[in-house]
Each structure stands twice: as structure tokens, then as C-alpha cells.
Design a protein around this motif. Sequence first.
Motif, mmCIF file in Angstrom:
data_model
loop_
_atom_site.group_PDB
_atom_site.id
_atom_site.type_symbol
_atom_site.label_atom_id
_atom_site.label_comp_id
_atom_site.label_asym_id
_atom_site.label_seq_id
_atom_site.Cartn_x
_atom_site.Cartn_y
_atom_site.Cartn_z
ATOM 1 N N GLN A 257 0.825 -1.205 0.000
ATOM 2 C CA GLN A 257 0.000 0.000 0.000
ATOM 3 C C GLN A 257 0.865 1.263 0.000
ATOM 4 O OE1 GLN A 257 -3.328 0.352 -0.228
ATOM 5 N NE2 GLN A 257 -3.661 -1.859 -0.385
ATOM 6 N N SER A 258 2.030 1.188 0.629
ATOM 7 C CA SER A 258 2.894 2.375 0.687
ATOM 8 C C SER A 258 3.403 2.753 -0.695
ATOM 9 C CB SER A 258 4.077 2.124 1.630
ATOM 10 O OG SER A 258 5.083 1.323 1.027
ATOM 11 N N ILE A 259 3.605 1.766 -1.544
ATOM 12 C CA ILE A 259 4.038 2.050 -2.914
ATOM 13 C C ILE A 259 2.879 2.614 -3.733
ATOM 14 C CG2 ILE A 259 4.897 1.036 -5.055
ATOM 15 C CD1 ILE A 259 6.407 -1.014 -3.337
ATOM 16 N N LEU A 260 1.716 2.031 -3.568
ATOM 17 C CA LEU A 260 0.553 2.434 -4.347
ATOM 18 C C LEU A 260 0.074 3.843 -4.002
ATOM 19 C CD1 LEU A 260 -1.575 -0.859 -4.234
ATOM 20 C CD2 LEU A 260 -0.278 0.034 -6.191
ATOM 21 N N ARG A 265 -0.804 10.074 0.213
ATOM 22 C CA ARG A 265 -0.609 10.164 1.662
ATOM 23 C C ARG A 265 0.296 11.341 2.012
ATOM 24 N NH1 ARG A 265 0.293 3.754 3.280
ATOM 25 N NH2 ARG A 265 -1.871 3.078 2.896
ATOM 26 N N HIS A 266 1.347 11.530 1.231
ATOM 27 C CA HIS A 266 2.272 12.632 1.466
ATOM 28 C C HIS A 266 1.544 13.976 1.383
ATOM 29 C CE1 HIS A 266 6.380 14.428 1.340
ATOM 30 N NE2 HIS A 266 5.738 15.388 0.710
ATOM 31 N N LYS A 267 0.711 14.142 0.369
ATOM 32 C CA LYS A 267 -0.005 15.403 0.173
ATOM 33 C C LYS A 267 -0.977 15.667 1.319
ATOM 34 C CE LYS A 267 0.342 15.321 -4.882
ATOM 35 N NZ LYS A 267 -0.376 15.054 -6.158
ATOM 36 N N ARG A 268 -1.663 14.626 1.766
ATOM 37 C CA ARG A 268 -2.600 14.787 2.876
ATOM 38 C C ARG A 268 -1.872 15.243 4.134
ATOM 39 N NH1 ARG A 268 -6.681 16.471 5.732
ATOM 40 N NH2 ARG A 268 -7.219 15.133 7.500
ATOM 41 N N ALA A 290 14.939 21.047 11.260
ATOM 42 C CA ALA A 290 14.722 21.494 9.884
ATOM 43 C C ALA A 290 14.606 20.290 8.961
ATOM 44 C CB ALA A 290 15.889 22.385 9.449
ATOM 45 N N ASN A 291 14.146 20.560 7.732
ATOM 46 C CA ASN A 291 14.000 19.510 6.719
ATOM 47 C C ASN A 291 13.220 18.323 7.275
ATOM 48 O OD1 ASN A 291 14.419 18.409 4.119
ATOM 49 N ND2 ASN A 291 16.139 17.197 4.851
ATOM 50 N N THR A 292 12.045 18.595 7.799
ATOM 51 C CA THR A 292 11.281 17.566 8.501
ATOM 52 C C THR A 292 10.232 16.905 7.606
ATOM 53 O OG1 THR A 292 9.753 19.261 9.343
ATOM 54 C CG2 THR A 292 11.615 18.652 10.735
ATOM 55 N N MET A 293 9.834 15.719 8.009
ATOM 56 C CA MET A 293 8.812 14.964 7.291
ATOM 57 C C MET A 293 7.466 15.678 7.378
ATOM 58 S SD MET A 293 10.012 12.109 5.914
ATOM 59 C CE MET A 293 8.890 10.710 5.969
ATOM 60 N N PRO A 294 6.559 15.432 6.432
ATOM 61 C CA PRO A 294 5.283 16.145 6.417
ATOM 62 C C PRO A 294 4.288 15.709 7.488
ATOM 63 C CG PRO A 294 5.339 14.547 4.650
ATOM 64 C CD PRO A 294 6.716 14.572 5.239
ATOM 65 N N HIS A 295 4.616 14.667 8.245
ATOM 66 C CA HIS A 295 3.646 14.159 9.210
ATOM 67 C C HIS A 295 4.022 14.449 10.663
ATOM 68 C CE1 HIS A 295 6.633 10.901 8.777
ATOM 69 N NE2 HIS A 295 6.417 10.718 10.071
ATOM 70 N N VAL A 296 5.014 15.321 10.889
ATOM 71 C CA VAL A 296 5.455 15.540 12.271
ATOM 72 C C VAL A 296 5.941 16.973 12.474
ATOM 73 C CG1 VAL A 296 7.747 14.626 11.721
ATOM 74 C CG2 VAL A 296 7.018 14.716 14.092
ATOM 75 N N LEU A 297 5.686 17.489 13.671
ATOM 76 C CA LEU A 297 6.228 18.779 14.111
ATOM 77 C C LEU A 297 6.669 18.661 15.563
ATOM 78 C CD1 LEU A 297 3.926 21.708 12.882
ATOM 79 C CD2 LEU A 297 6.314 21.286 12.255
ATOM 80 N N ASN A 298 7.887 19.099 15.823
ATOM 81 C CA ASN A 298 8.362 19.239 17.190
ATOM 82 C C ASN A 298 8.488 20.736 17.428
ATOM 83 O OD1 ASN A 298 10.299 19.489 19.485
ATOM 84 N ND2 ASN A 298 10.389 17.261 19.295
ATOM 85 N N CYS A 355 -1.137 11.235 10.479
ATOM 86 C CA CYS A 355 -1.012 10.375 9.299
ATOM 87 C C CYS A 355 -2.141 10.693 8.327
ATOM 88 C CB CYS A 355 -1.035 8.901 9.689
ATOM 89 S SG CYS A 355 -2.648 8.296 10.258
ATOM 90 N N TYR A 356 -2.155 10.000 7.207
ATOM 91 C CA TYR A 356 -3.165 10.290 6.179
ATOM 92 C C TYR A 356 -4.579 9.988 6.660
ATOM 93 C CZ TYR A 356 -3.797 5.316 5.153
ATOM 94 O OH TYR A 356 -4.101 3.977 5.236
ATOM 95 N N MET A 357 -4.708 9.185 7.722
ATOM 96 C CA MET A 357 -6.034 8.860 8.256
ATOM 97 C C MET A 357 -6.501 9.835 9.333
ATOM 98 S SD MET A 357 -6.038 4.683 8.484
ATOM 99 C CE MET A 357 -4.360 4.472 9.068
ATOM 100 N N THR A 358 -5.661 10.768 9.728
ATOM 101 C CA THR A 358 -6.014 11.717 10.791
ATOM 102 C C THR A 358 -7.202 12.580 10.381
ATOM 103 O OG1 THR A 358 -3.724 11.789 11.565
ATOM 104 C CG2 THR A 358 -5.166 13.608 12.232
#
Length: 374
Positions: A257-260, A265-268, A290-298, A355-358
Motif C-alpha cells: 500500500q505504501s508504494i501504491l 498520503r504525502h499530500k494529505r 529542519a527539513n522535517t517529514m510532512p507528518h510531524v512537528l516538534n 497520518c493520512y487517516m487523521t
Amino acid sequence: MTVYLDCNATTPMSPEVSLIVGRYLMEEFGNAGSRTHEFGVIAKQAVEQARQFVAEVVDAEKSEVIFTSGATESNNLAILGLKDYAEKIGKKHIITTRIEHKAVLEPIEELVKQGFEVTYLNTDGSGIVSAKQLSASLRADTFLVSIMHVNNETGSIQQIEDYCEVLSEHEAFFHVDAAQSFGKLNLPLRNKRLDLISVSGHKFYAPKGVGALICRRRGFKKPPLKALMFGGGQEKGLRPGTLPVALIAGLGEAARQSILNADERHKRCEVIKLNAIERLHELGAVINGANTMPHVLNFSIPGLNSETAMVALKGLVAVSNGSACTSSSYTPSHVLTAMGLDEENIENAIRMSWCYMTKDIPWDQIIDKLKQYL
């Protein structure tokens, strides 16, 4: 209902994965080691299909995937499993970073107790370790470099491709803890210079209790790992024990599913992140890393201790102030300390991860609650 914002600790299982896991728990419950009847054959086929799906994420061979209980076990197998080989060839120098997960730092500490030497690479406020540091630290007797791909506390993406370039002419094994990136940021993990990649299922919508260690061959030579446990020939003798077929099938489906669905998911997640940054600025929040993933904030809110903030948000949103593996400890975050943050910033640091389901995040209520304590 509380909104879950602690996906770096664990993600929910995706609906597709849940169906697969349920099927192999309740219906196709055979032992993959049973070869005398169709129940075992079906289980074995599920395991091998999952092995293929996991391999495809990082462009590896199916035979290079070893199933484990998760990234902690994979990290231990990758690091401690090379001990005998390192001693045999007389190379006992390790390079790692000060921002690694404890599942990397503690196995390395065990090797230090046995006479190995380690160089810890530093970082700055960005939370990113420079490739120049790695280059300057390499020695003739360096046998292992272990650097994570994405930091679990800040979400900062490390320069994997640059590290691979530095190591292109060196024989040291390169191990990457990809617990926070596998299934989410796959392209860098396809670099053939990566020898060992640790994977944890519950970080990308698969069940808890299953993961993998991807052991890439160099030419025709596989990494010279030695087993840490004994009692069976499963997983090429590196990881004995009855295979948890349902969990492995779930891991495989999560990989597929991660490939498909990677782009969607990234955009969401990116939409959620942009909104989060905008709203948190209303509280004067400072983003850590810096340069962080789209699903996290510290982030840190001046004048607001993280423990106070979490109590204030209880019942509204579920957040954390560090790694789930050390959440019972009140010692300052070793990651944020390594980044050079001051004491107040560290004490105020909160991690939100989604995550994309949030579902929709109740930002108006979050802001109102936290303002009461400023």
C-alpha cells in the motif's frame, strides 16, 4: 473524542492491513514451517509474498529480507551481529550520531564495553548531521556506520544519499534505522550502498510486533551477520522462532500500500502540517528541527512547559514530548540536547505527529486551551 496525534509512536493499522491480518489470524492460521499439508503451504506463500512486497519498497531482492519483531530487534541484529566479523578482521571502530534512537545507541554501548571504539557525530539546531563530519571521522579500521534516516523526535530527514557518496570508496557496512521512513520516504532507501536497513511495521500502518532487517548483498556476498538467538533455522538461521504469519502478511500489505499510495498520503500530511504551523504561530511556537517529514512537528511554546500543555490537552488531542520508548523518563531529550537547544526550549518541547487517516484537528480548541496557561 480525543484526536490521535502521536503517529511517530505508532500508527493505526490501515483498513486494508487489518483485513489481511484478520484473515491469517482466524482463517488461514497455518504454521509456515508445516510442509505436509495445505495449511502450512498457504501460510508459507503469504510469508514469501510479504517478503517480496517489503523488498520492492527499497528495490532489494526478496532473499535479502529477514523478518523480525521490529526495528529494535533489527538494530540489535545489525549491530551486534557484526561483532564476530569485526573482531576477526581487526576493525573495531564504529561511527554513529548523538541523535540515534536508544535501540541503536544502547547496542553500540554494549560493544564499547567489549573493547570497541565509537565516534559520535554531532548536529546543530537543524537536527541534521553533515556528510562532511562523516567523511572526517572515517578511519581505516571503521567497520560500521549506523545513521538513522528520519529522526523520531523531530522528523528531520538525514542526508542518506550524501552519506552513501562518502562511503562509496570505503568498505564499512552502512546500517540505517529506517523505522520512521520506510513506507513513507522510500527513494533514498533504494541506494545500493545501504547494506542494512531496519524496519518497524507499526510505524507505517502495519501491526505492532513485526518488522524486518534488509541485508543487501555486495556483489554475491551477504553481510556477515551472526544470530543473536538460537533454536531453529527460520529466516536463514538469523532469527529463529515460529513466524507470526498474520503479522508478516500485514507488514507485506502495508509495504504494498505504501508504494501504491505514497503521493496521496504525502499530500494529505503536508496539508495538515501547513495548517499546524500556521495555527501554532498564534502561540509564538518555535519549530525544532529542519527539513522535517510532512507528518510531524516538534515545537516549543515560550513560557509553556510540555507537561502542563499535555495535561491541558488531555481528552482533546493525544500528543507527546519525546520518544515513546523513553516516555517514562523525565530526563531531557538527548536528541534536543544534541541539537544545542536551551533548557527552556527542551522542557517546553511537544511532538505532534499525524497520518493520512487523521481526522480534522480541533485547532480552535487547542489554541484556546493552551492560551489559558500563557
